[in-house]
Design a protein around this motif. Structure first.
Motif, PDB file in Angstrom:
ATOM      1  N   SER A 114      28.374  38.914  33.895  1.00  0.00           N
ATOM      2  CA  SER A 114      27.948  38.251  35.149  1.00  0.00           C
ATOM      3  C   SER A 114      28.557  36.857  35.204  1.00  0.00           C
ATOM      4  N   ILE A 115      29.845  36.809  35.453  1.00  0.00           N
ATOM      5  CA  ILE A 115      30.535  35.513  35.557  1.00  0.00           C
ATOM      6  C   ILE A 115      31.429  35.549  36.786  1.00  0.00           C
ATOM      7  N   PRO A 116      31.781  34.391  37.336  1.00  0.00           N
ATOM      8  CA  PRO A 116      32.683  34.396  38.498  1.00  0.00           C
ATOM      9  C   PRO A 116      34.060  34.946  38.121  1.00  0.00           C
ATOM     10  N   GLY A 117      34.710  35.569  39.102  1.00  0.00           N
ATOM     11  CA  GLY A 117      36.105  35.972  38.941  1.00  0.00           C
ATOM     12  C   GLY A 117      36.334  37.383  38.425  1.00  0.00           C
ATOM     13  N   VAL A 118      35.251  38.117  38.174  1.00  0.00           N
ATOM     14  CA  VAL A 118      35.412  39.447  37.572  1.00  0.00           C
ATOM     15  C   VAL A 118      36.183  40.407  38.479  1.00  0.00           C
ATOM     16  N   SER A 119      36.087  40.194  39.796  1.00  0.00           N
ATOM     17  CA  SER A 119      36.780  41.142  40.688  1.00  0.00           C
ATOM     18  C   SER A 119      38.173  40.662  41.119  1.00  0.00           C
ATOM     19  N   LEU A 120      38.691  39.619  40.467  1.00  0.00           N
ATOM     20  CA  LEU A 120      40.055  39.166  40.810  1.00  0.00           C
ATOM     21  C   LEU A 120      41.087  40.230  40.431  1.00  0.00           C
ATOM     22  N   PRO A 121      42.155  40.389  41.227  1.00  0.00           N
ATOM     23  CA  PRO A 121      43.251  41.258  40.785  1.00  0.00           C
ATOM     24  C   PRO A 121      43.768  40.778  39.424  1.00  0.00           C
ATOM     25  N   GLY A 122      44.153  41.730  38.591  1.00  0.00           N
ATOM     26  CA  GLY A 122      44.621  41.378  37.247  1.00  0.00           C
ATOM     27  C   GLY A 122      43.517  41.451  36.202  1.00  0.00           C
ATOM     28  N   VAL A 123      42.287  41.680  36.656  1.00  0.00           N
ATOM     29  CA  VAL A 123      41.169  41.855  35.710  1.00  0.00           C
ATOM     30  C   VAL A 123      40.898  43.359  35.612  1.00  0.00           C
ATOM     31  N   HIS A 124      40.918  43.874  34.391  1.00  0.00           N
ATOM     32  CA  HIS A 124      40.812  45.324  34.200  1.00  0.00           C
ATOM     33  C   HIS A 124      39.687  45.682  33.238  1.00  0.00           C
ATOM     34  N   VAL A 125      39.210  46.918  33.386  1.00  0.00           N
ATOM     35  CA  VAL A 125      38.368  47.520  32.355  1.00  0.00           C
ATOM     36  C   VAL A 125      39.200  48.627  31.712  1.00  0.00           C
ATOM     37  N   LEU A 126      38.671  49.241  30.649  1.00  0.00           N
ATOM     38  CA  LEU A 126      39.472  50.251  29.953  1.00  0.00           C
ATOM     39  C   LEU A 126      38.586  51.457  29.634  1.00  0.00           C
ATOM     40  N   ARG A 127      38.412  52.290  30.634  1.00  0.00           N
ATOM     41  CA  ARG A 127      37.576  53.471  30.421  1.00  0.00           C
ATOM     42  C   ARG A 127      38.288  54.763  30.795  1.00  0.00           C
ATOM     43  N   SER A 128      39.097  54.683  31.868  1.00  0.00           N
ATOM     44  CA  SER A 128      39.697  55.913  32.406  1.00  0.00           C
ATOM     45  C   SER A 128      41.213  55.862  32.336  1.00  0.00           C
ATOM     46  N   LEU A 129      41.801  57.021  32.563  1.00  0.00           N
ATOM     47  CA  LEU A 129      43.257  57.127  32.642  1.00  0.00           C
ATOM     48  C   LEU A 129      43.785  56.179  33.725  1.00  0.00           C
ATOM     49  N   ALA A 130      43.104  56.168  34.874  1.00  0.00           N
ATOM     50  CA  ALA A 130      43.537  55.292  35.974  1.00  0.00           C
ATOM     51  C   ALA A 130      43.481  53.824  35.560  1.00  0.00           C
ATOM     52  N   ASP A 131      42.462  53.460  34.771  1.00  0.00           N
ATOM     53  CA  ASP A 131      42.371  52.066  34.298  1.00  0.00           C
ATOM     54  C   ASP A 131      43.624  51.693  33.501  1.00  0.00           C
ATOM     55  N   VAL A 132      44.020  52.574  32.586  1.00  0.00           N
ATOM     56  CA  VAL A 132      45.155  52.228  31.712  1.00  0.00           C
ATOM     57  C   VAL A 132      46.465  52.291  32.486  1.00  0.00           C
ATOM     58  N   GLN A 133      46.563  53.245  33.426  1.00  0.00           N
ATOM     59  CA  GLN A 133      47.764  53.262  34.269  1.00  0.00           C
ATOM     60  C   GLN A 133      47.856  51.960  35.065  1.00  0.00           C
ATOM     61  N   GLY A 134      46.700  51.445  35.496  1.00  0.00           N
ATOM     62  CA  GLY A 134      46.671  50.168  36.229  1.00  0.00           C
ATOM     63  C   GLY A 134      47.123  49.017  35.348  1.00  0.00           C
ATOM     64  N   ILE A 135      46.670  49.017  34.108  1.00  0.00           N
ATOM     65  CA  ILE A 135      47.074  47.945  33.165  1.00  0.00           C
ATOM     66  C   ILE A 135      48.578  48.028  32.923  1.00  0.00           C
ATOM     67  N   ARG A 136      49.052  49.243  32.632  1.00  0.00           N
ATOM     68  CA  ARG A 136      50.470  49.401  32.290  1.00  0.00           C
ATOM     69  C   ARG A 136      51.384  49.054  33.473  1.00  0.00           C
ATOM     70  N   ALA A 137      50.914  49.345  34.668  1.00  0.00           N
ATOM     71  CA  ALA A 137      51.732  49.054  35.856  1.00  0.00           C
ATOM     72  C   ALA A 137      51.931  47.553  36.042  1.00  0.00           C
ATOM     73  N   GLU A 138      50.969  46.763  35.583  1.00  0.00           N
ATOM     74  CA  GLU A 138      51.069  45.306  35.778  1.00  0.00           C
ATOM     75  C   GLU A 138      51.697  44.587  34.588  1.00  0.00           C
ATOM     76  N   LEU A 139      51.763  45.295  33.471  1.00  0.00           N
ATOM     77  CA  LEU A 139      52.138  44.634  32.220  1.00  0.00           C
ATOM     78  C   LEU A 139      53.636  44.346  32.122  1.00  0.00           C
ATOM     79  N   GLU A 140      53.967  43.121  31.728  1.00  0.00           N
ATOM     80  CA  GLU A 140      55.373  42.778  31.475  1.00  0.00           C
ATOM     81  C   GLU A 140      55.470  42.191  30.073  1.00  0.00           C
ATOM     82  N   PRO A 141      56.624  42.371  29.410  1.00  0.00           N
ATOM     83  CA  PRO A 141      56.737  41.955  28.002  1.00  0.00           C
ATOM     84  C   PRO A 141      56.368  40.492  27.771  1.00  0.00           C
TER      85      PRO A 141
END
Ligand code: FAD
Length: 400
Positions: A114-141
């Motif tokens: 319960s803190i401000p900013g949790v719903s900002l783009p770039g903030v992820h959880v890691l539970r589902s396939l879609a979550d990890v695909q979302g992380i990987r799509a944004e990730l740069e080296p």
């Protein structure tokens, strides 16, 4: 023709559907899941799948052809209500479906701070396939990822991201990593391993807010420090999905309450896996476990129950976690331990075991790259139940 409806198509649901056929269920089986994929394995999500070494096909629990051959009907939808009087469920599109027996395999969802900013783009959880695909799509080296939480999922994600060469900071509010589930000596070991791998691992770190305008750019600590972040992953535990059951009037208490045969407070409804709370015979107290072995075992018990046979939930809880080249295997639950014994030296080895005792009885073991000790301990702890004595303790852990 009678029908079993399985709600939730993941480890528990997929195993249940297949086990029902193995137990001889001759009639309809309909499995309803709200994710747009065949049932898949979650453990690799924070391991090989995040690191890019495991493909989606590798994740599938069973092939589409297998479900077809077993005449298990799969439907992608979300169940929104259960009417226990008419034996019907309602789906998101308003359709209703009759059941003779219902299996709730609803799993759990990530807990958010319960803190401000949790719903900002770039903030992820890691539970589902879609979550990890979302992380990987944004990730740069060149990115810097900040992970909130040093439980298994946070630490596994840190290890996988380091394998990709990404800069990683892990923030843990407690004074050590894995504090709820391991002894300090095991926490110290993992802290050293992660720091040696280049993770900026901070304990006693209280996060006040996630900051940024269009997307997250940093994590503000209560101390006033702001840690720059291109991406944030939240891994601070899960909440069981029990609302559907509670709204239908089933008994719910940190999980859908079930008996030793996986039956809920309604004799026509079973519940299993991460969403279910049962009394573990080994520890003689209510537990809700979050692990694949638990989901699979309860699925086999529920299948037997639904087919009119008698099987009881009896396996010793066990877990595993993979980080770097380290396989941690845990037998039993260490809650209430009063002594530990080490096999090997965690200060120098990558191969050791930490045995937990209570009143001189072995109750749990953390085995790092030590499969023999894991098997030996698992057997030894299990044998105690056969000899008629459960391990009793006051509090209830929930490994994540
Ligand atoms: P879930 O896997 O949560 O599945 C529940 C399913 O039901 C979901 O697909 C959900 O969307 C669906 N659902 C919920 N409500 C509805 C509804 N109303 N209508 C339709 N569908 C619905 N365990 C281990 O033992 N070892 C590990 O190394 C390990 N690593 C893990 C790593 C990660 C990243 C994660 C997320 C979990 C890990 N776990 C691990 C835990 C393990 O994956 C879970 O214990 C397991 O997935 C539980 O299975 P389940 O079927 O009970 O619940």
């Amino acid at each position: 023709m009678t029908r079993i409806v399985v709600v939730g198509a993941s480890h528990a649901g997929a195993q249940l559907a297949v086990s029902l056929r193995q137990e001889g269920w001759p009639d309809d089986i309909e499995m309803i899941g709200d994710e747009p994929v065949l049932p898949y394995q979650r453990p690799p999500l924070s391991k090989g799948f995040l690191a890019g070494t495991t493909s989606v096909d590798d994740l599938l629990i069973r092939s589409e052809a297998l479900y077809a051959k077993q005449q298990i009907k799969l439907r992608q939808s979300r169940v929104t209500a259960i009417d226990r009087v008419s034996h019907t469920i309602t789906l998101t599109d308003g359709q209703s479906l009759h059941y003779d027996k219902l299996a709730l395999c609803l799993g759990a969802r990530p807990r958010l701070p319960s803190i401000p900013g949790v719903s900002l783009p770039g903030v992820h959880v890691l539970r589902s396939l879609a979550d990890v695909q979302g992380i990987r799509a944004e990730l740069e080296p060149a990115h810097h990822v900040v992970i909130l939480g040093a439980g298994y999922i946070g630490l596994e994600a840190a290890a996988s991201l380091r394998q990709l060469g990404v800069a990683v900071t892990v923030l843990e509010s407690a004074d050590r990593v894995l504090a709820r589930v391991t002894a300090p000596v095991v926490s110290d070991f993992y802290t050293r391993i992660h720091r040696e791998a280049g993770v900026d691992l901070r304990t006693n770190a209280q996060v006040a807010a996630l900051v940024g305008d269009e997307r997250v750019t940093g994590v503000a600590l209560a101390s006033g420090e702001i840690i720059a972040a291109d991406l944030v992953i939240i891994g601070i535990g899960v909440i069981p999905n029990t609302e559907l059951a509670a709204e239908a009037g089933l008994v719910v208490d940190n999980g859908i309450v079930i008996d030793a045969q996986a039956v809920s407070s309604d004799p026509d409804i079973v519940a299993i896996g991460d969403c279910a709370r049962f009394t573990c015979p080994h520890y003689d107290r209510p537990l809700r476990l979050e692990s694949v072995p638990n989901a699979n075992e309860q699925a086999k018990v529920a299948a037997a129950t639904l087919c009119g046979k008698s099987k009881r939930i009896s396996a010793l809880p066990w877990f595993w976690s993979d980080q770097y080249d380290l396989k941690l295997q845990i037998a039993g639950l260490n809650t209430g331990y009063d002594a530990i014994e080490l096999i090997g030296n965690p200060d120098t080895d990558r191969h050791f075991a930490c045995l937990y005792f209570r009143e001189k009885r072995l109750i749990a073991a953390d085995c790092i790259n030590h499969p023999q000790e894991f098997m030996r301990s698992k057997l030894a702890i299990s044998e105690q139940l056969k000899s008629g004595s459960a391990i009793t303790s006051a509090s209830t852990p929930s490994p994540t």
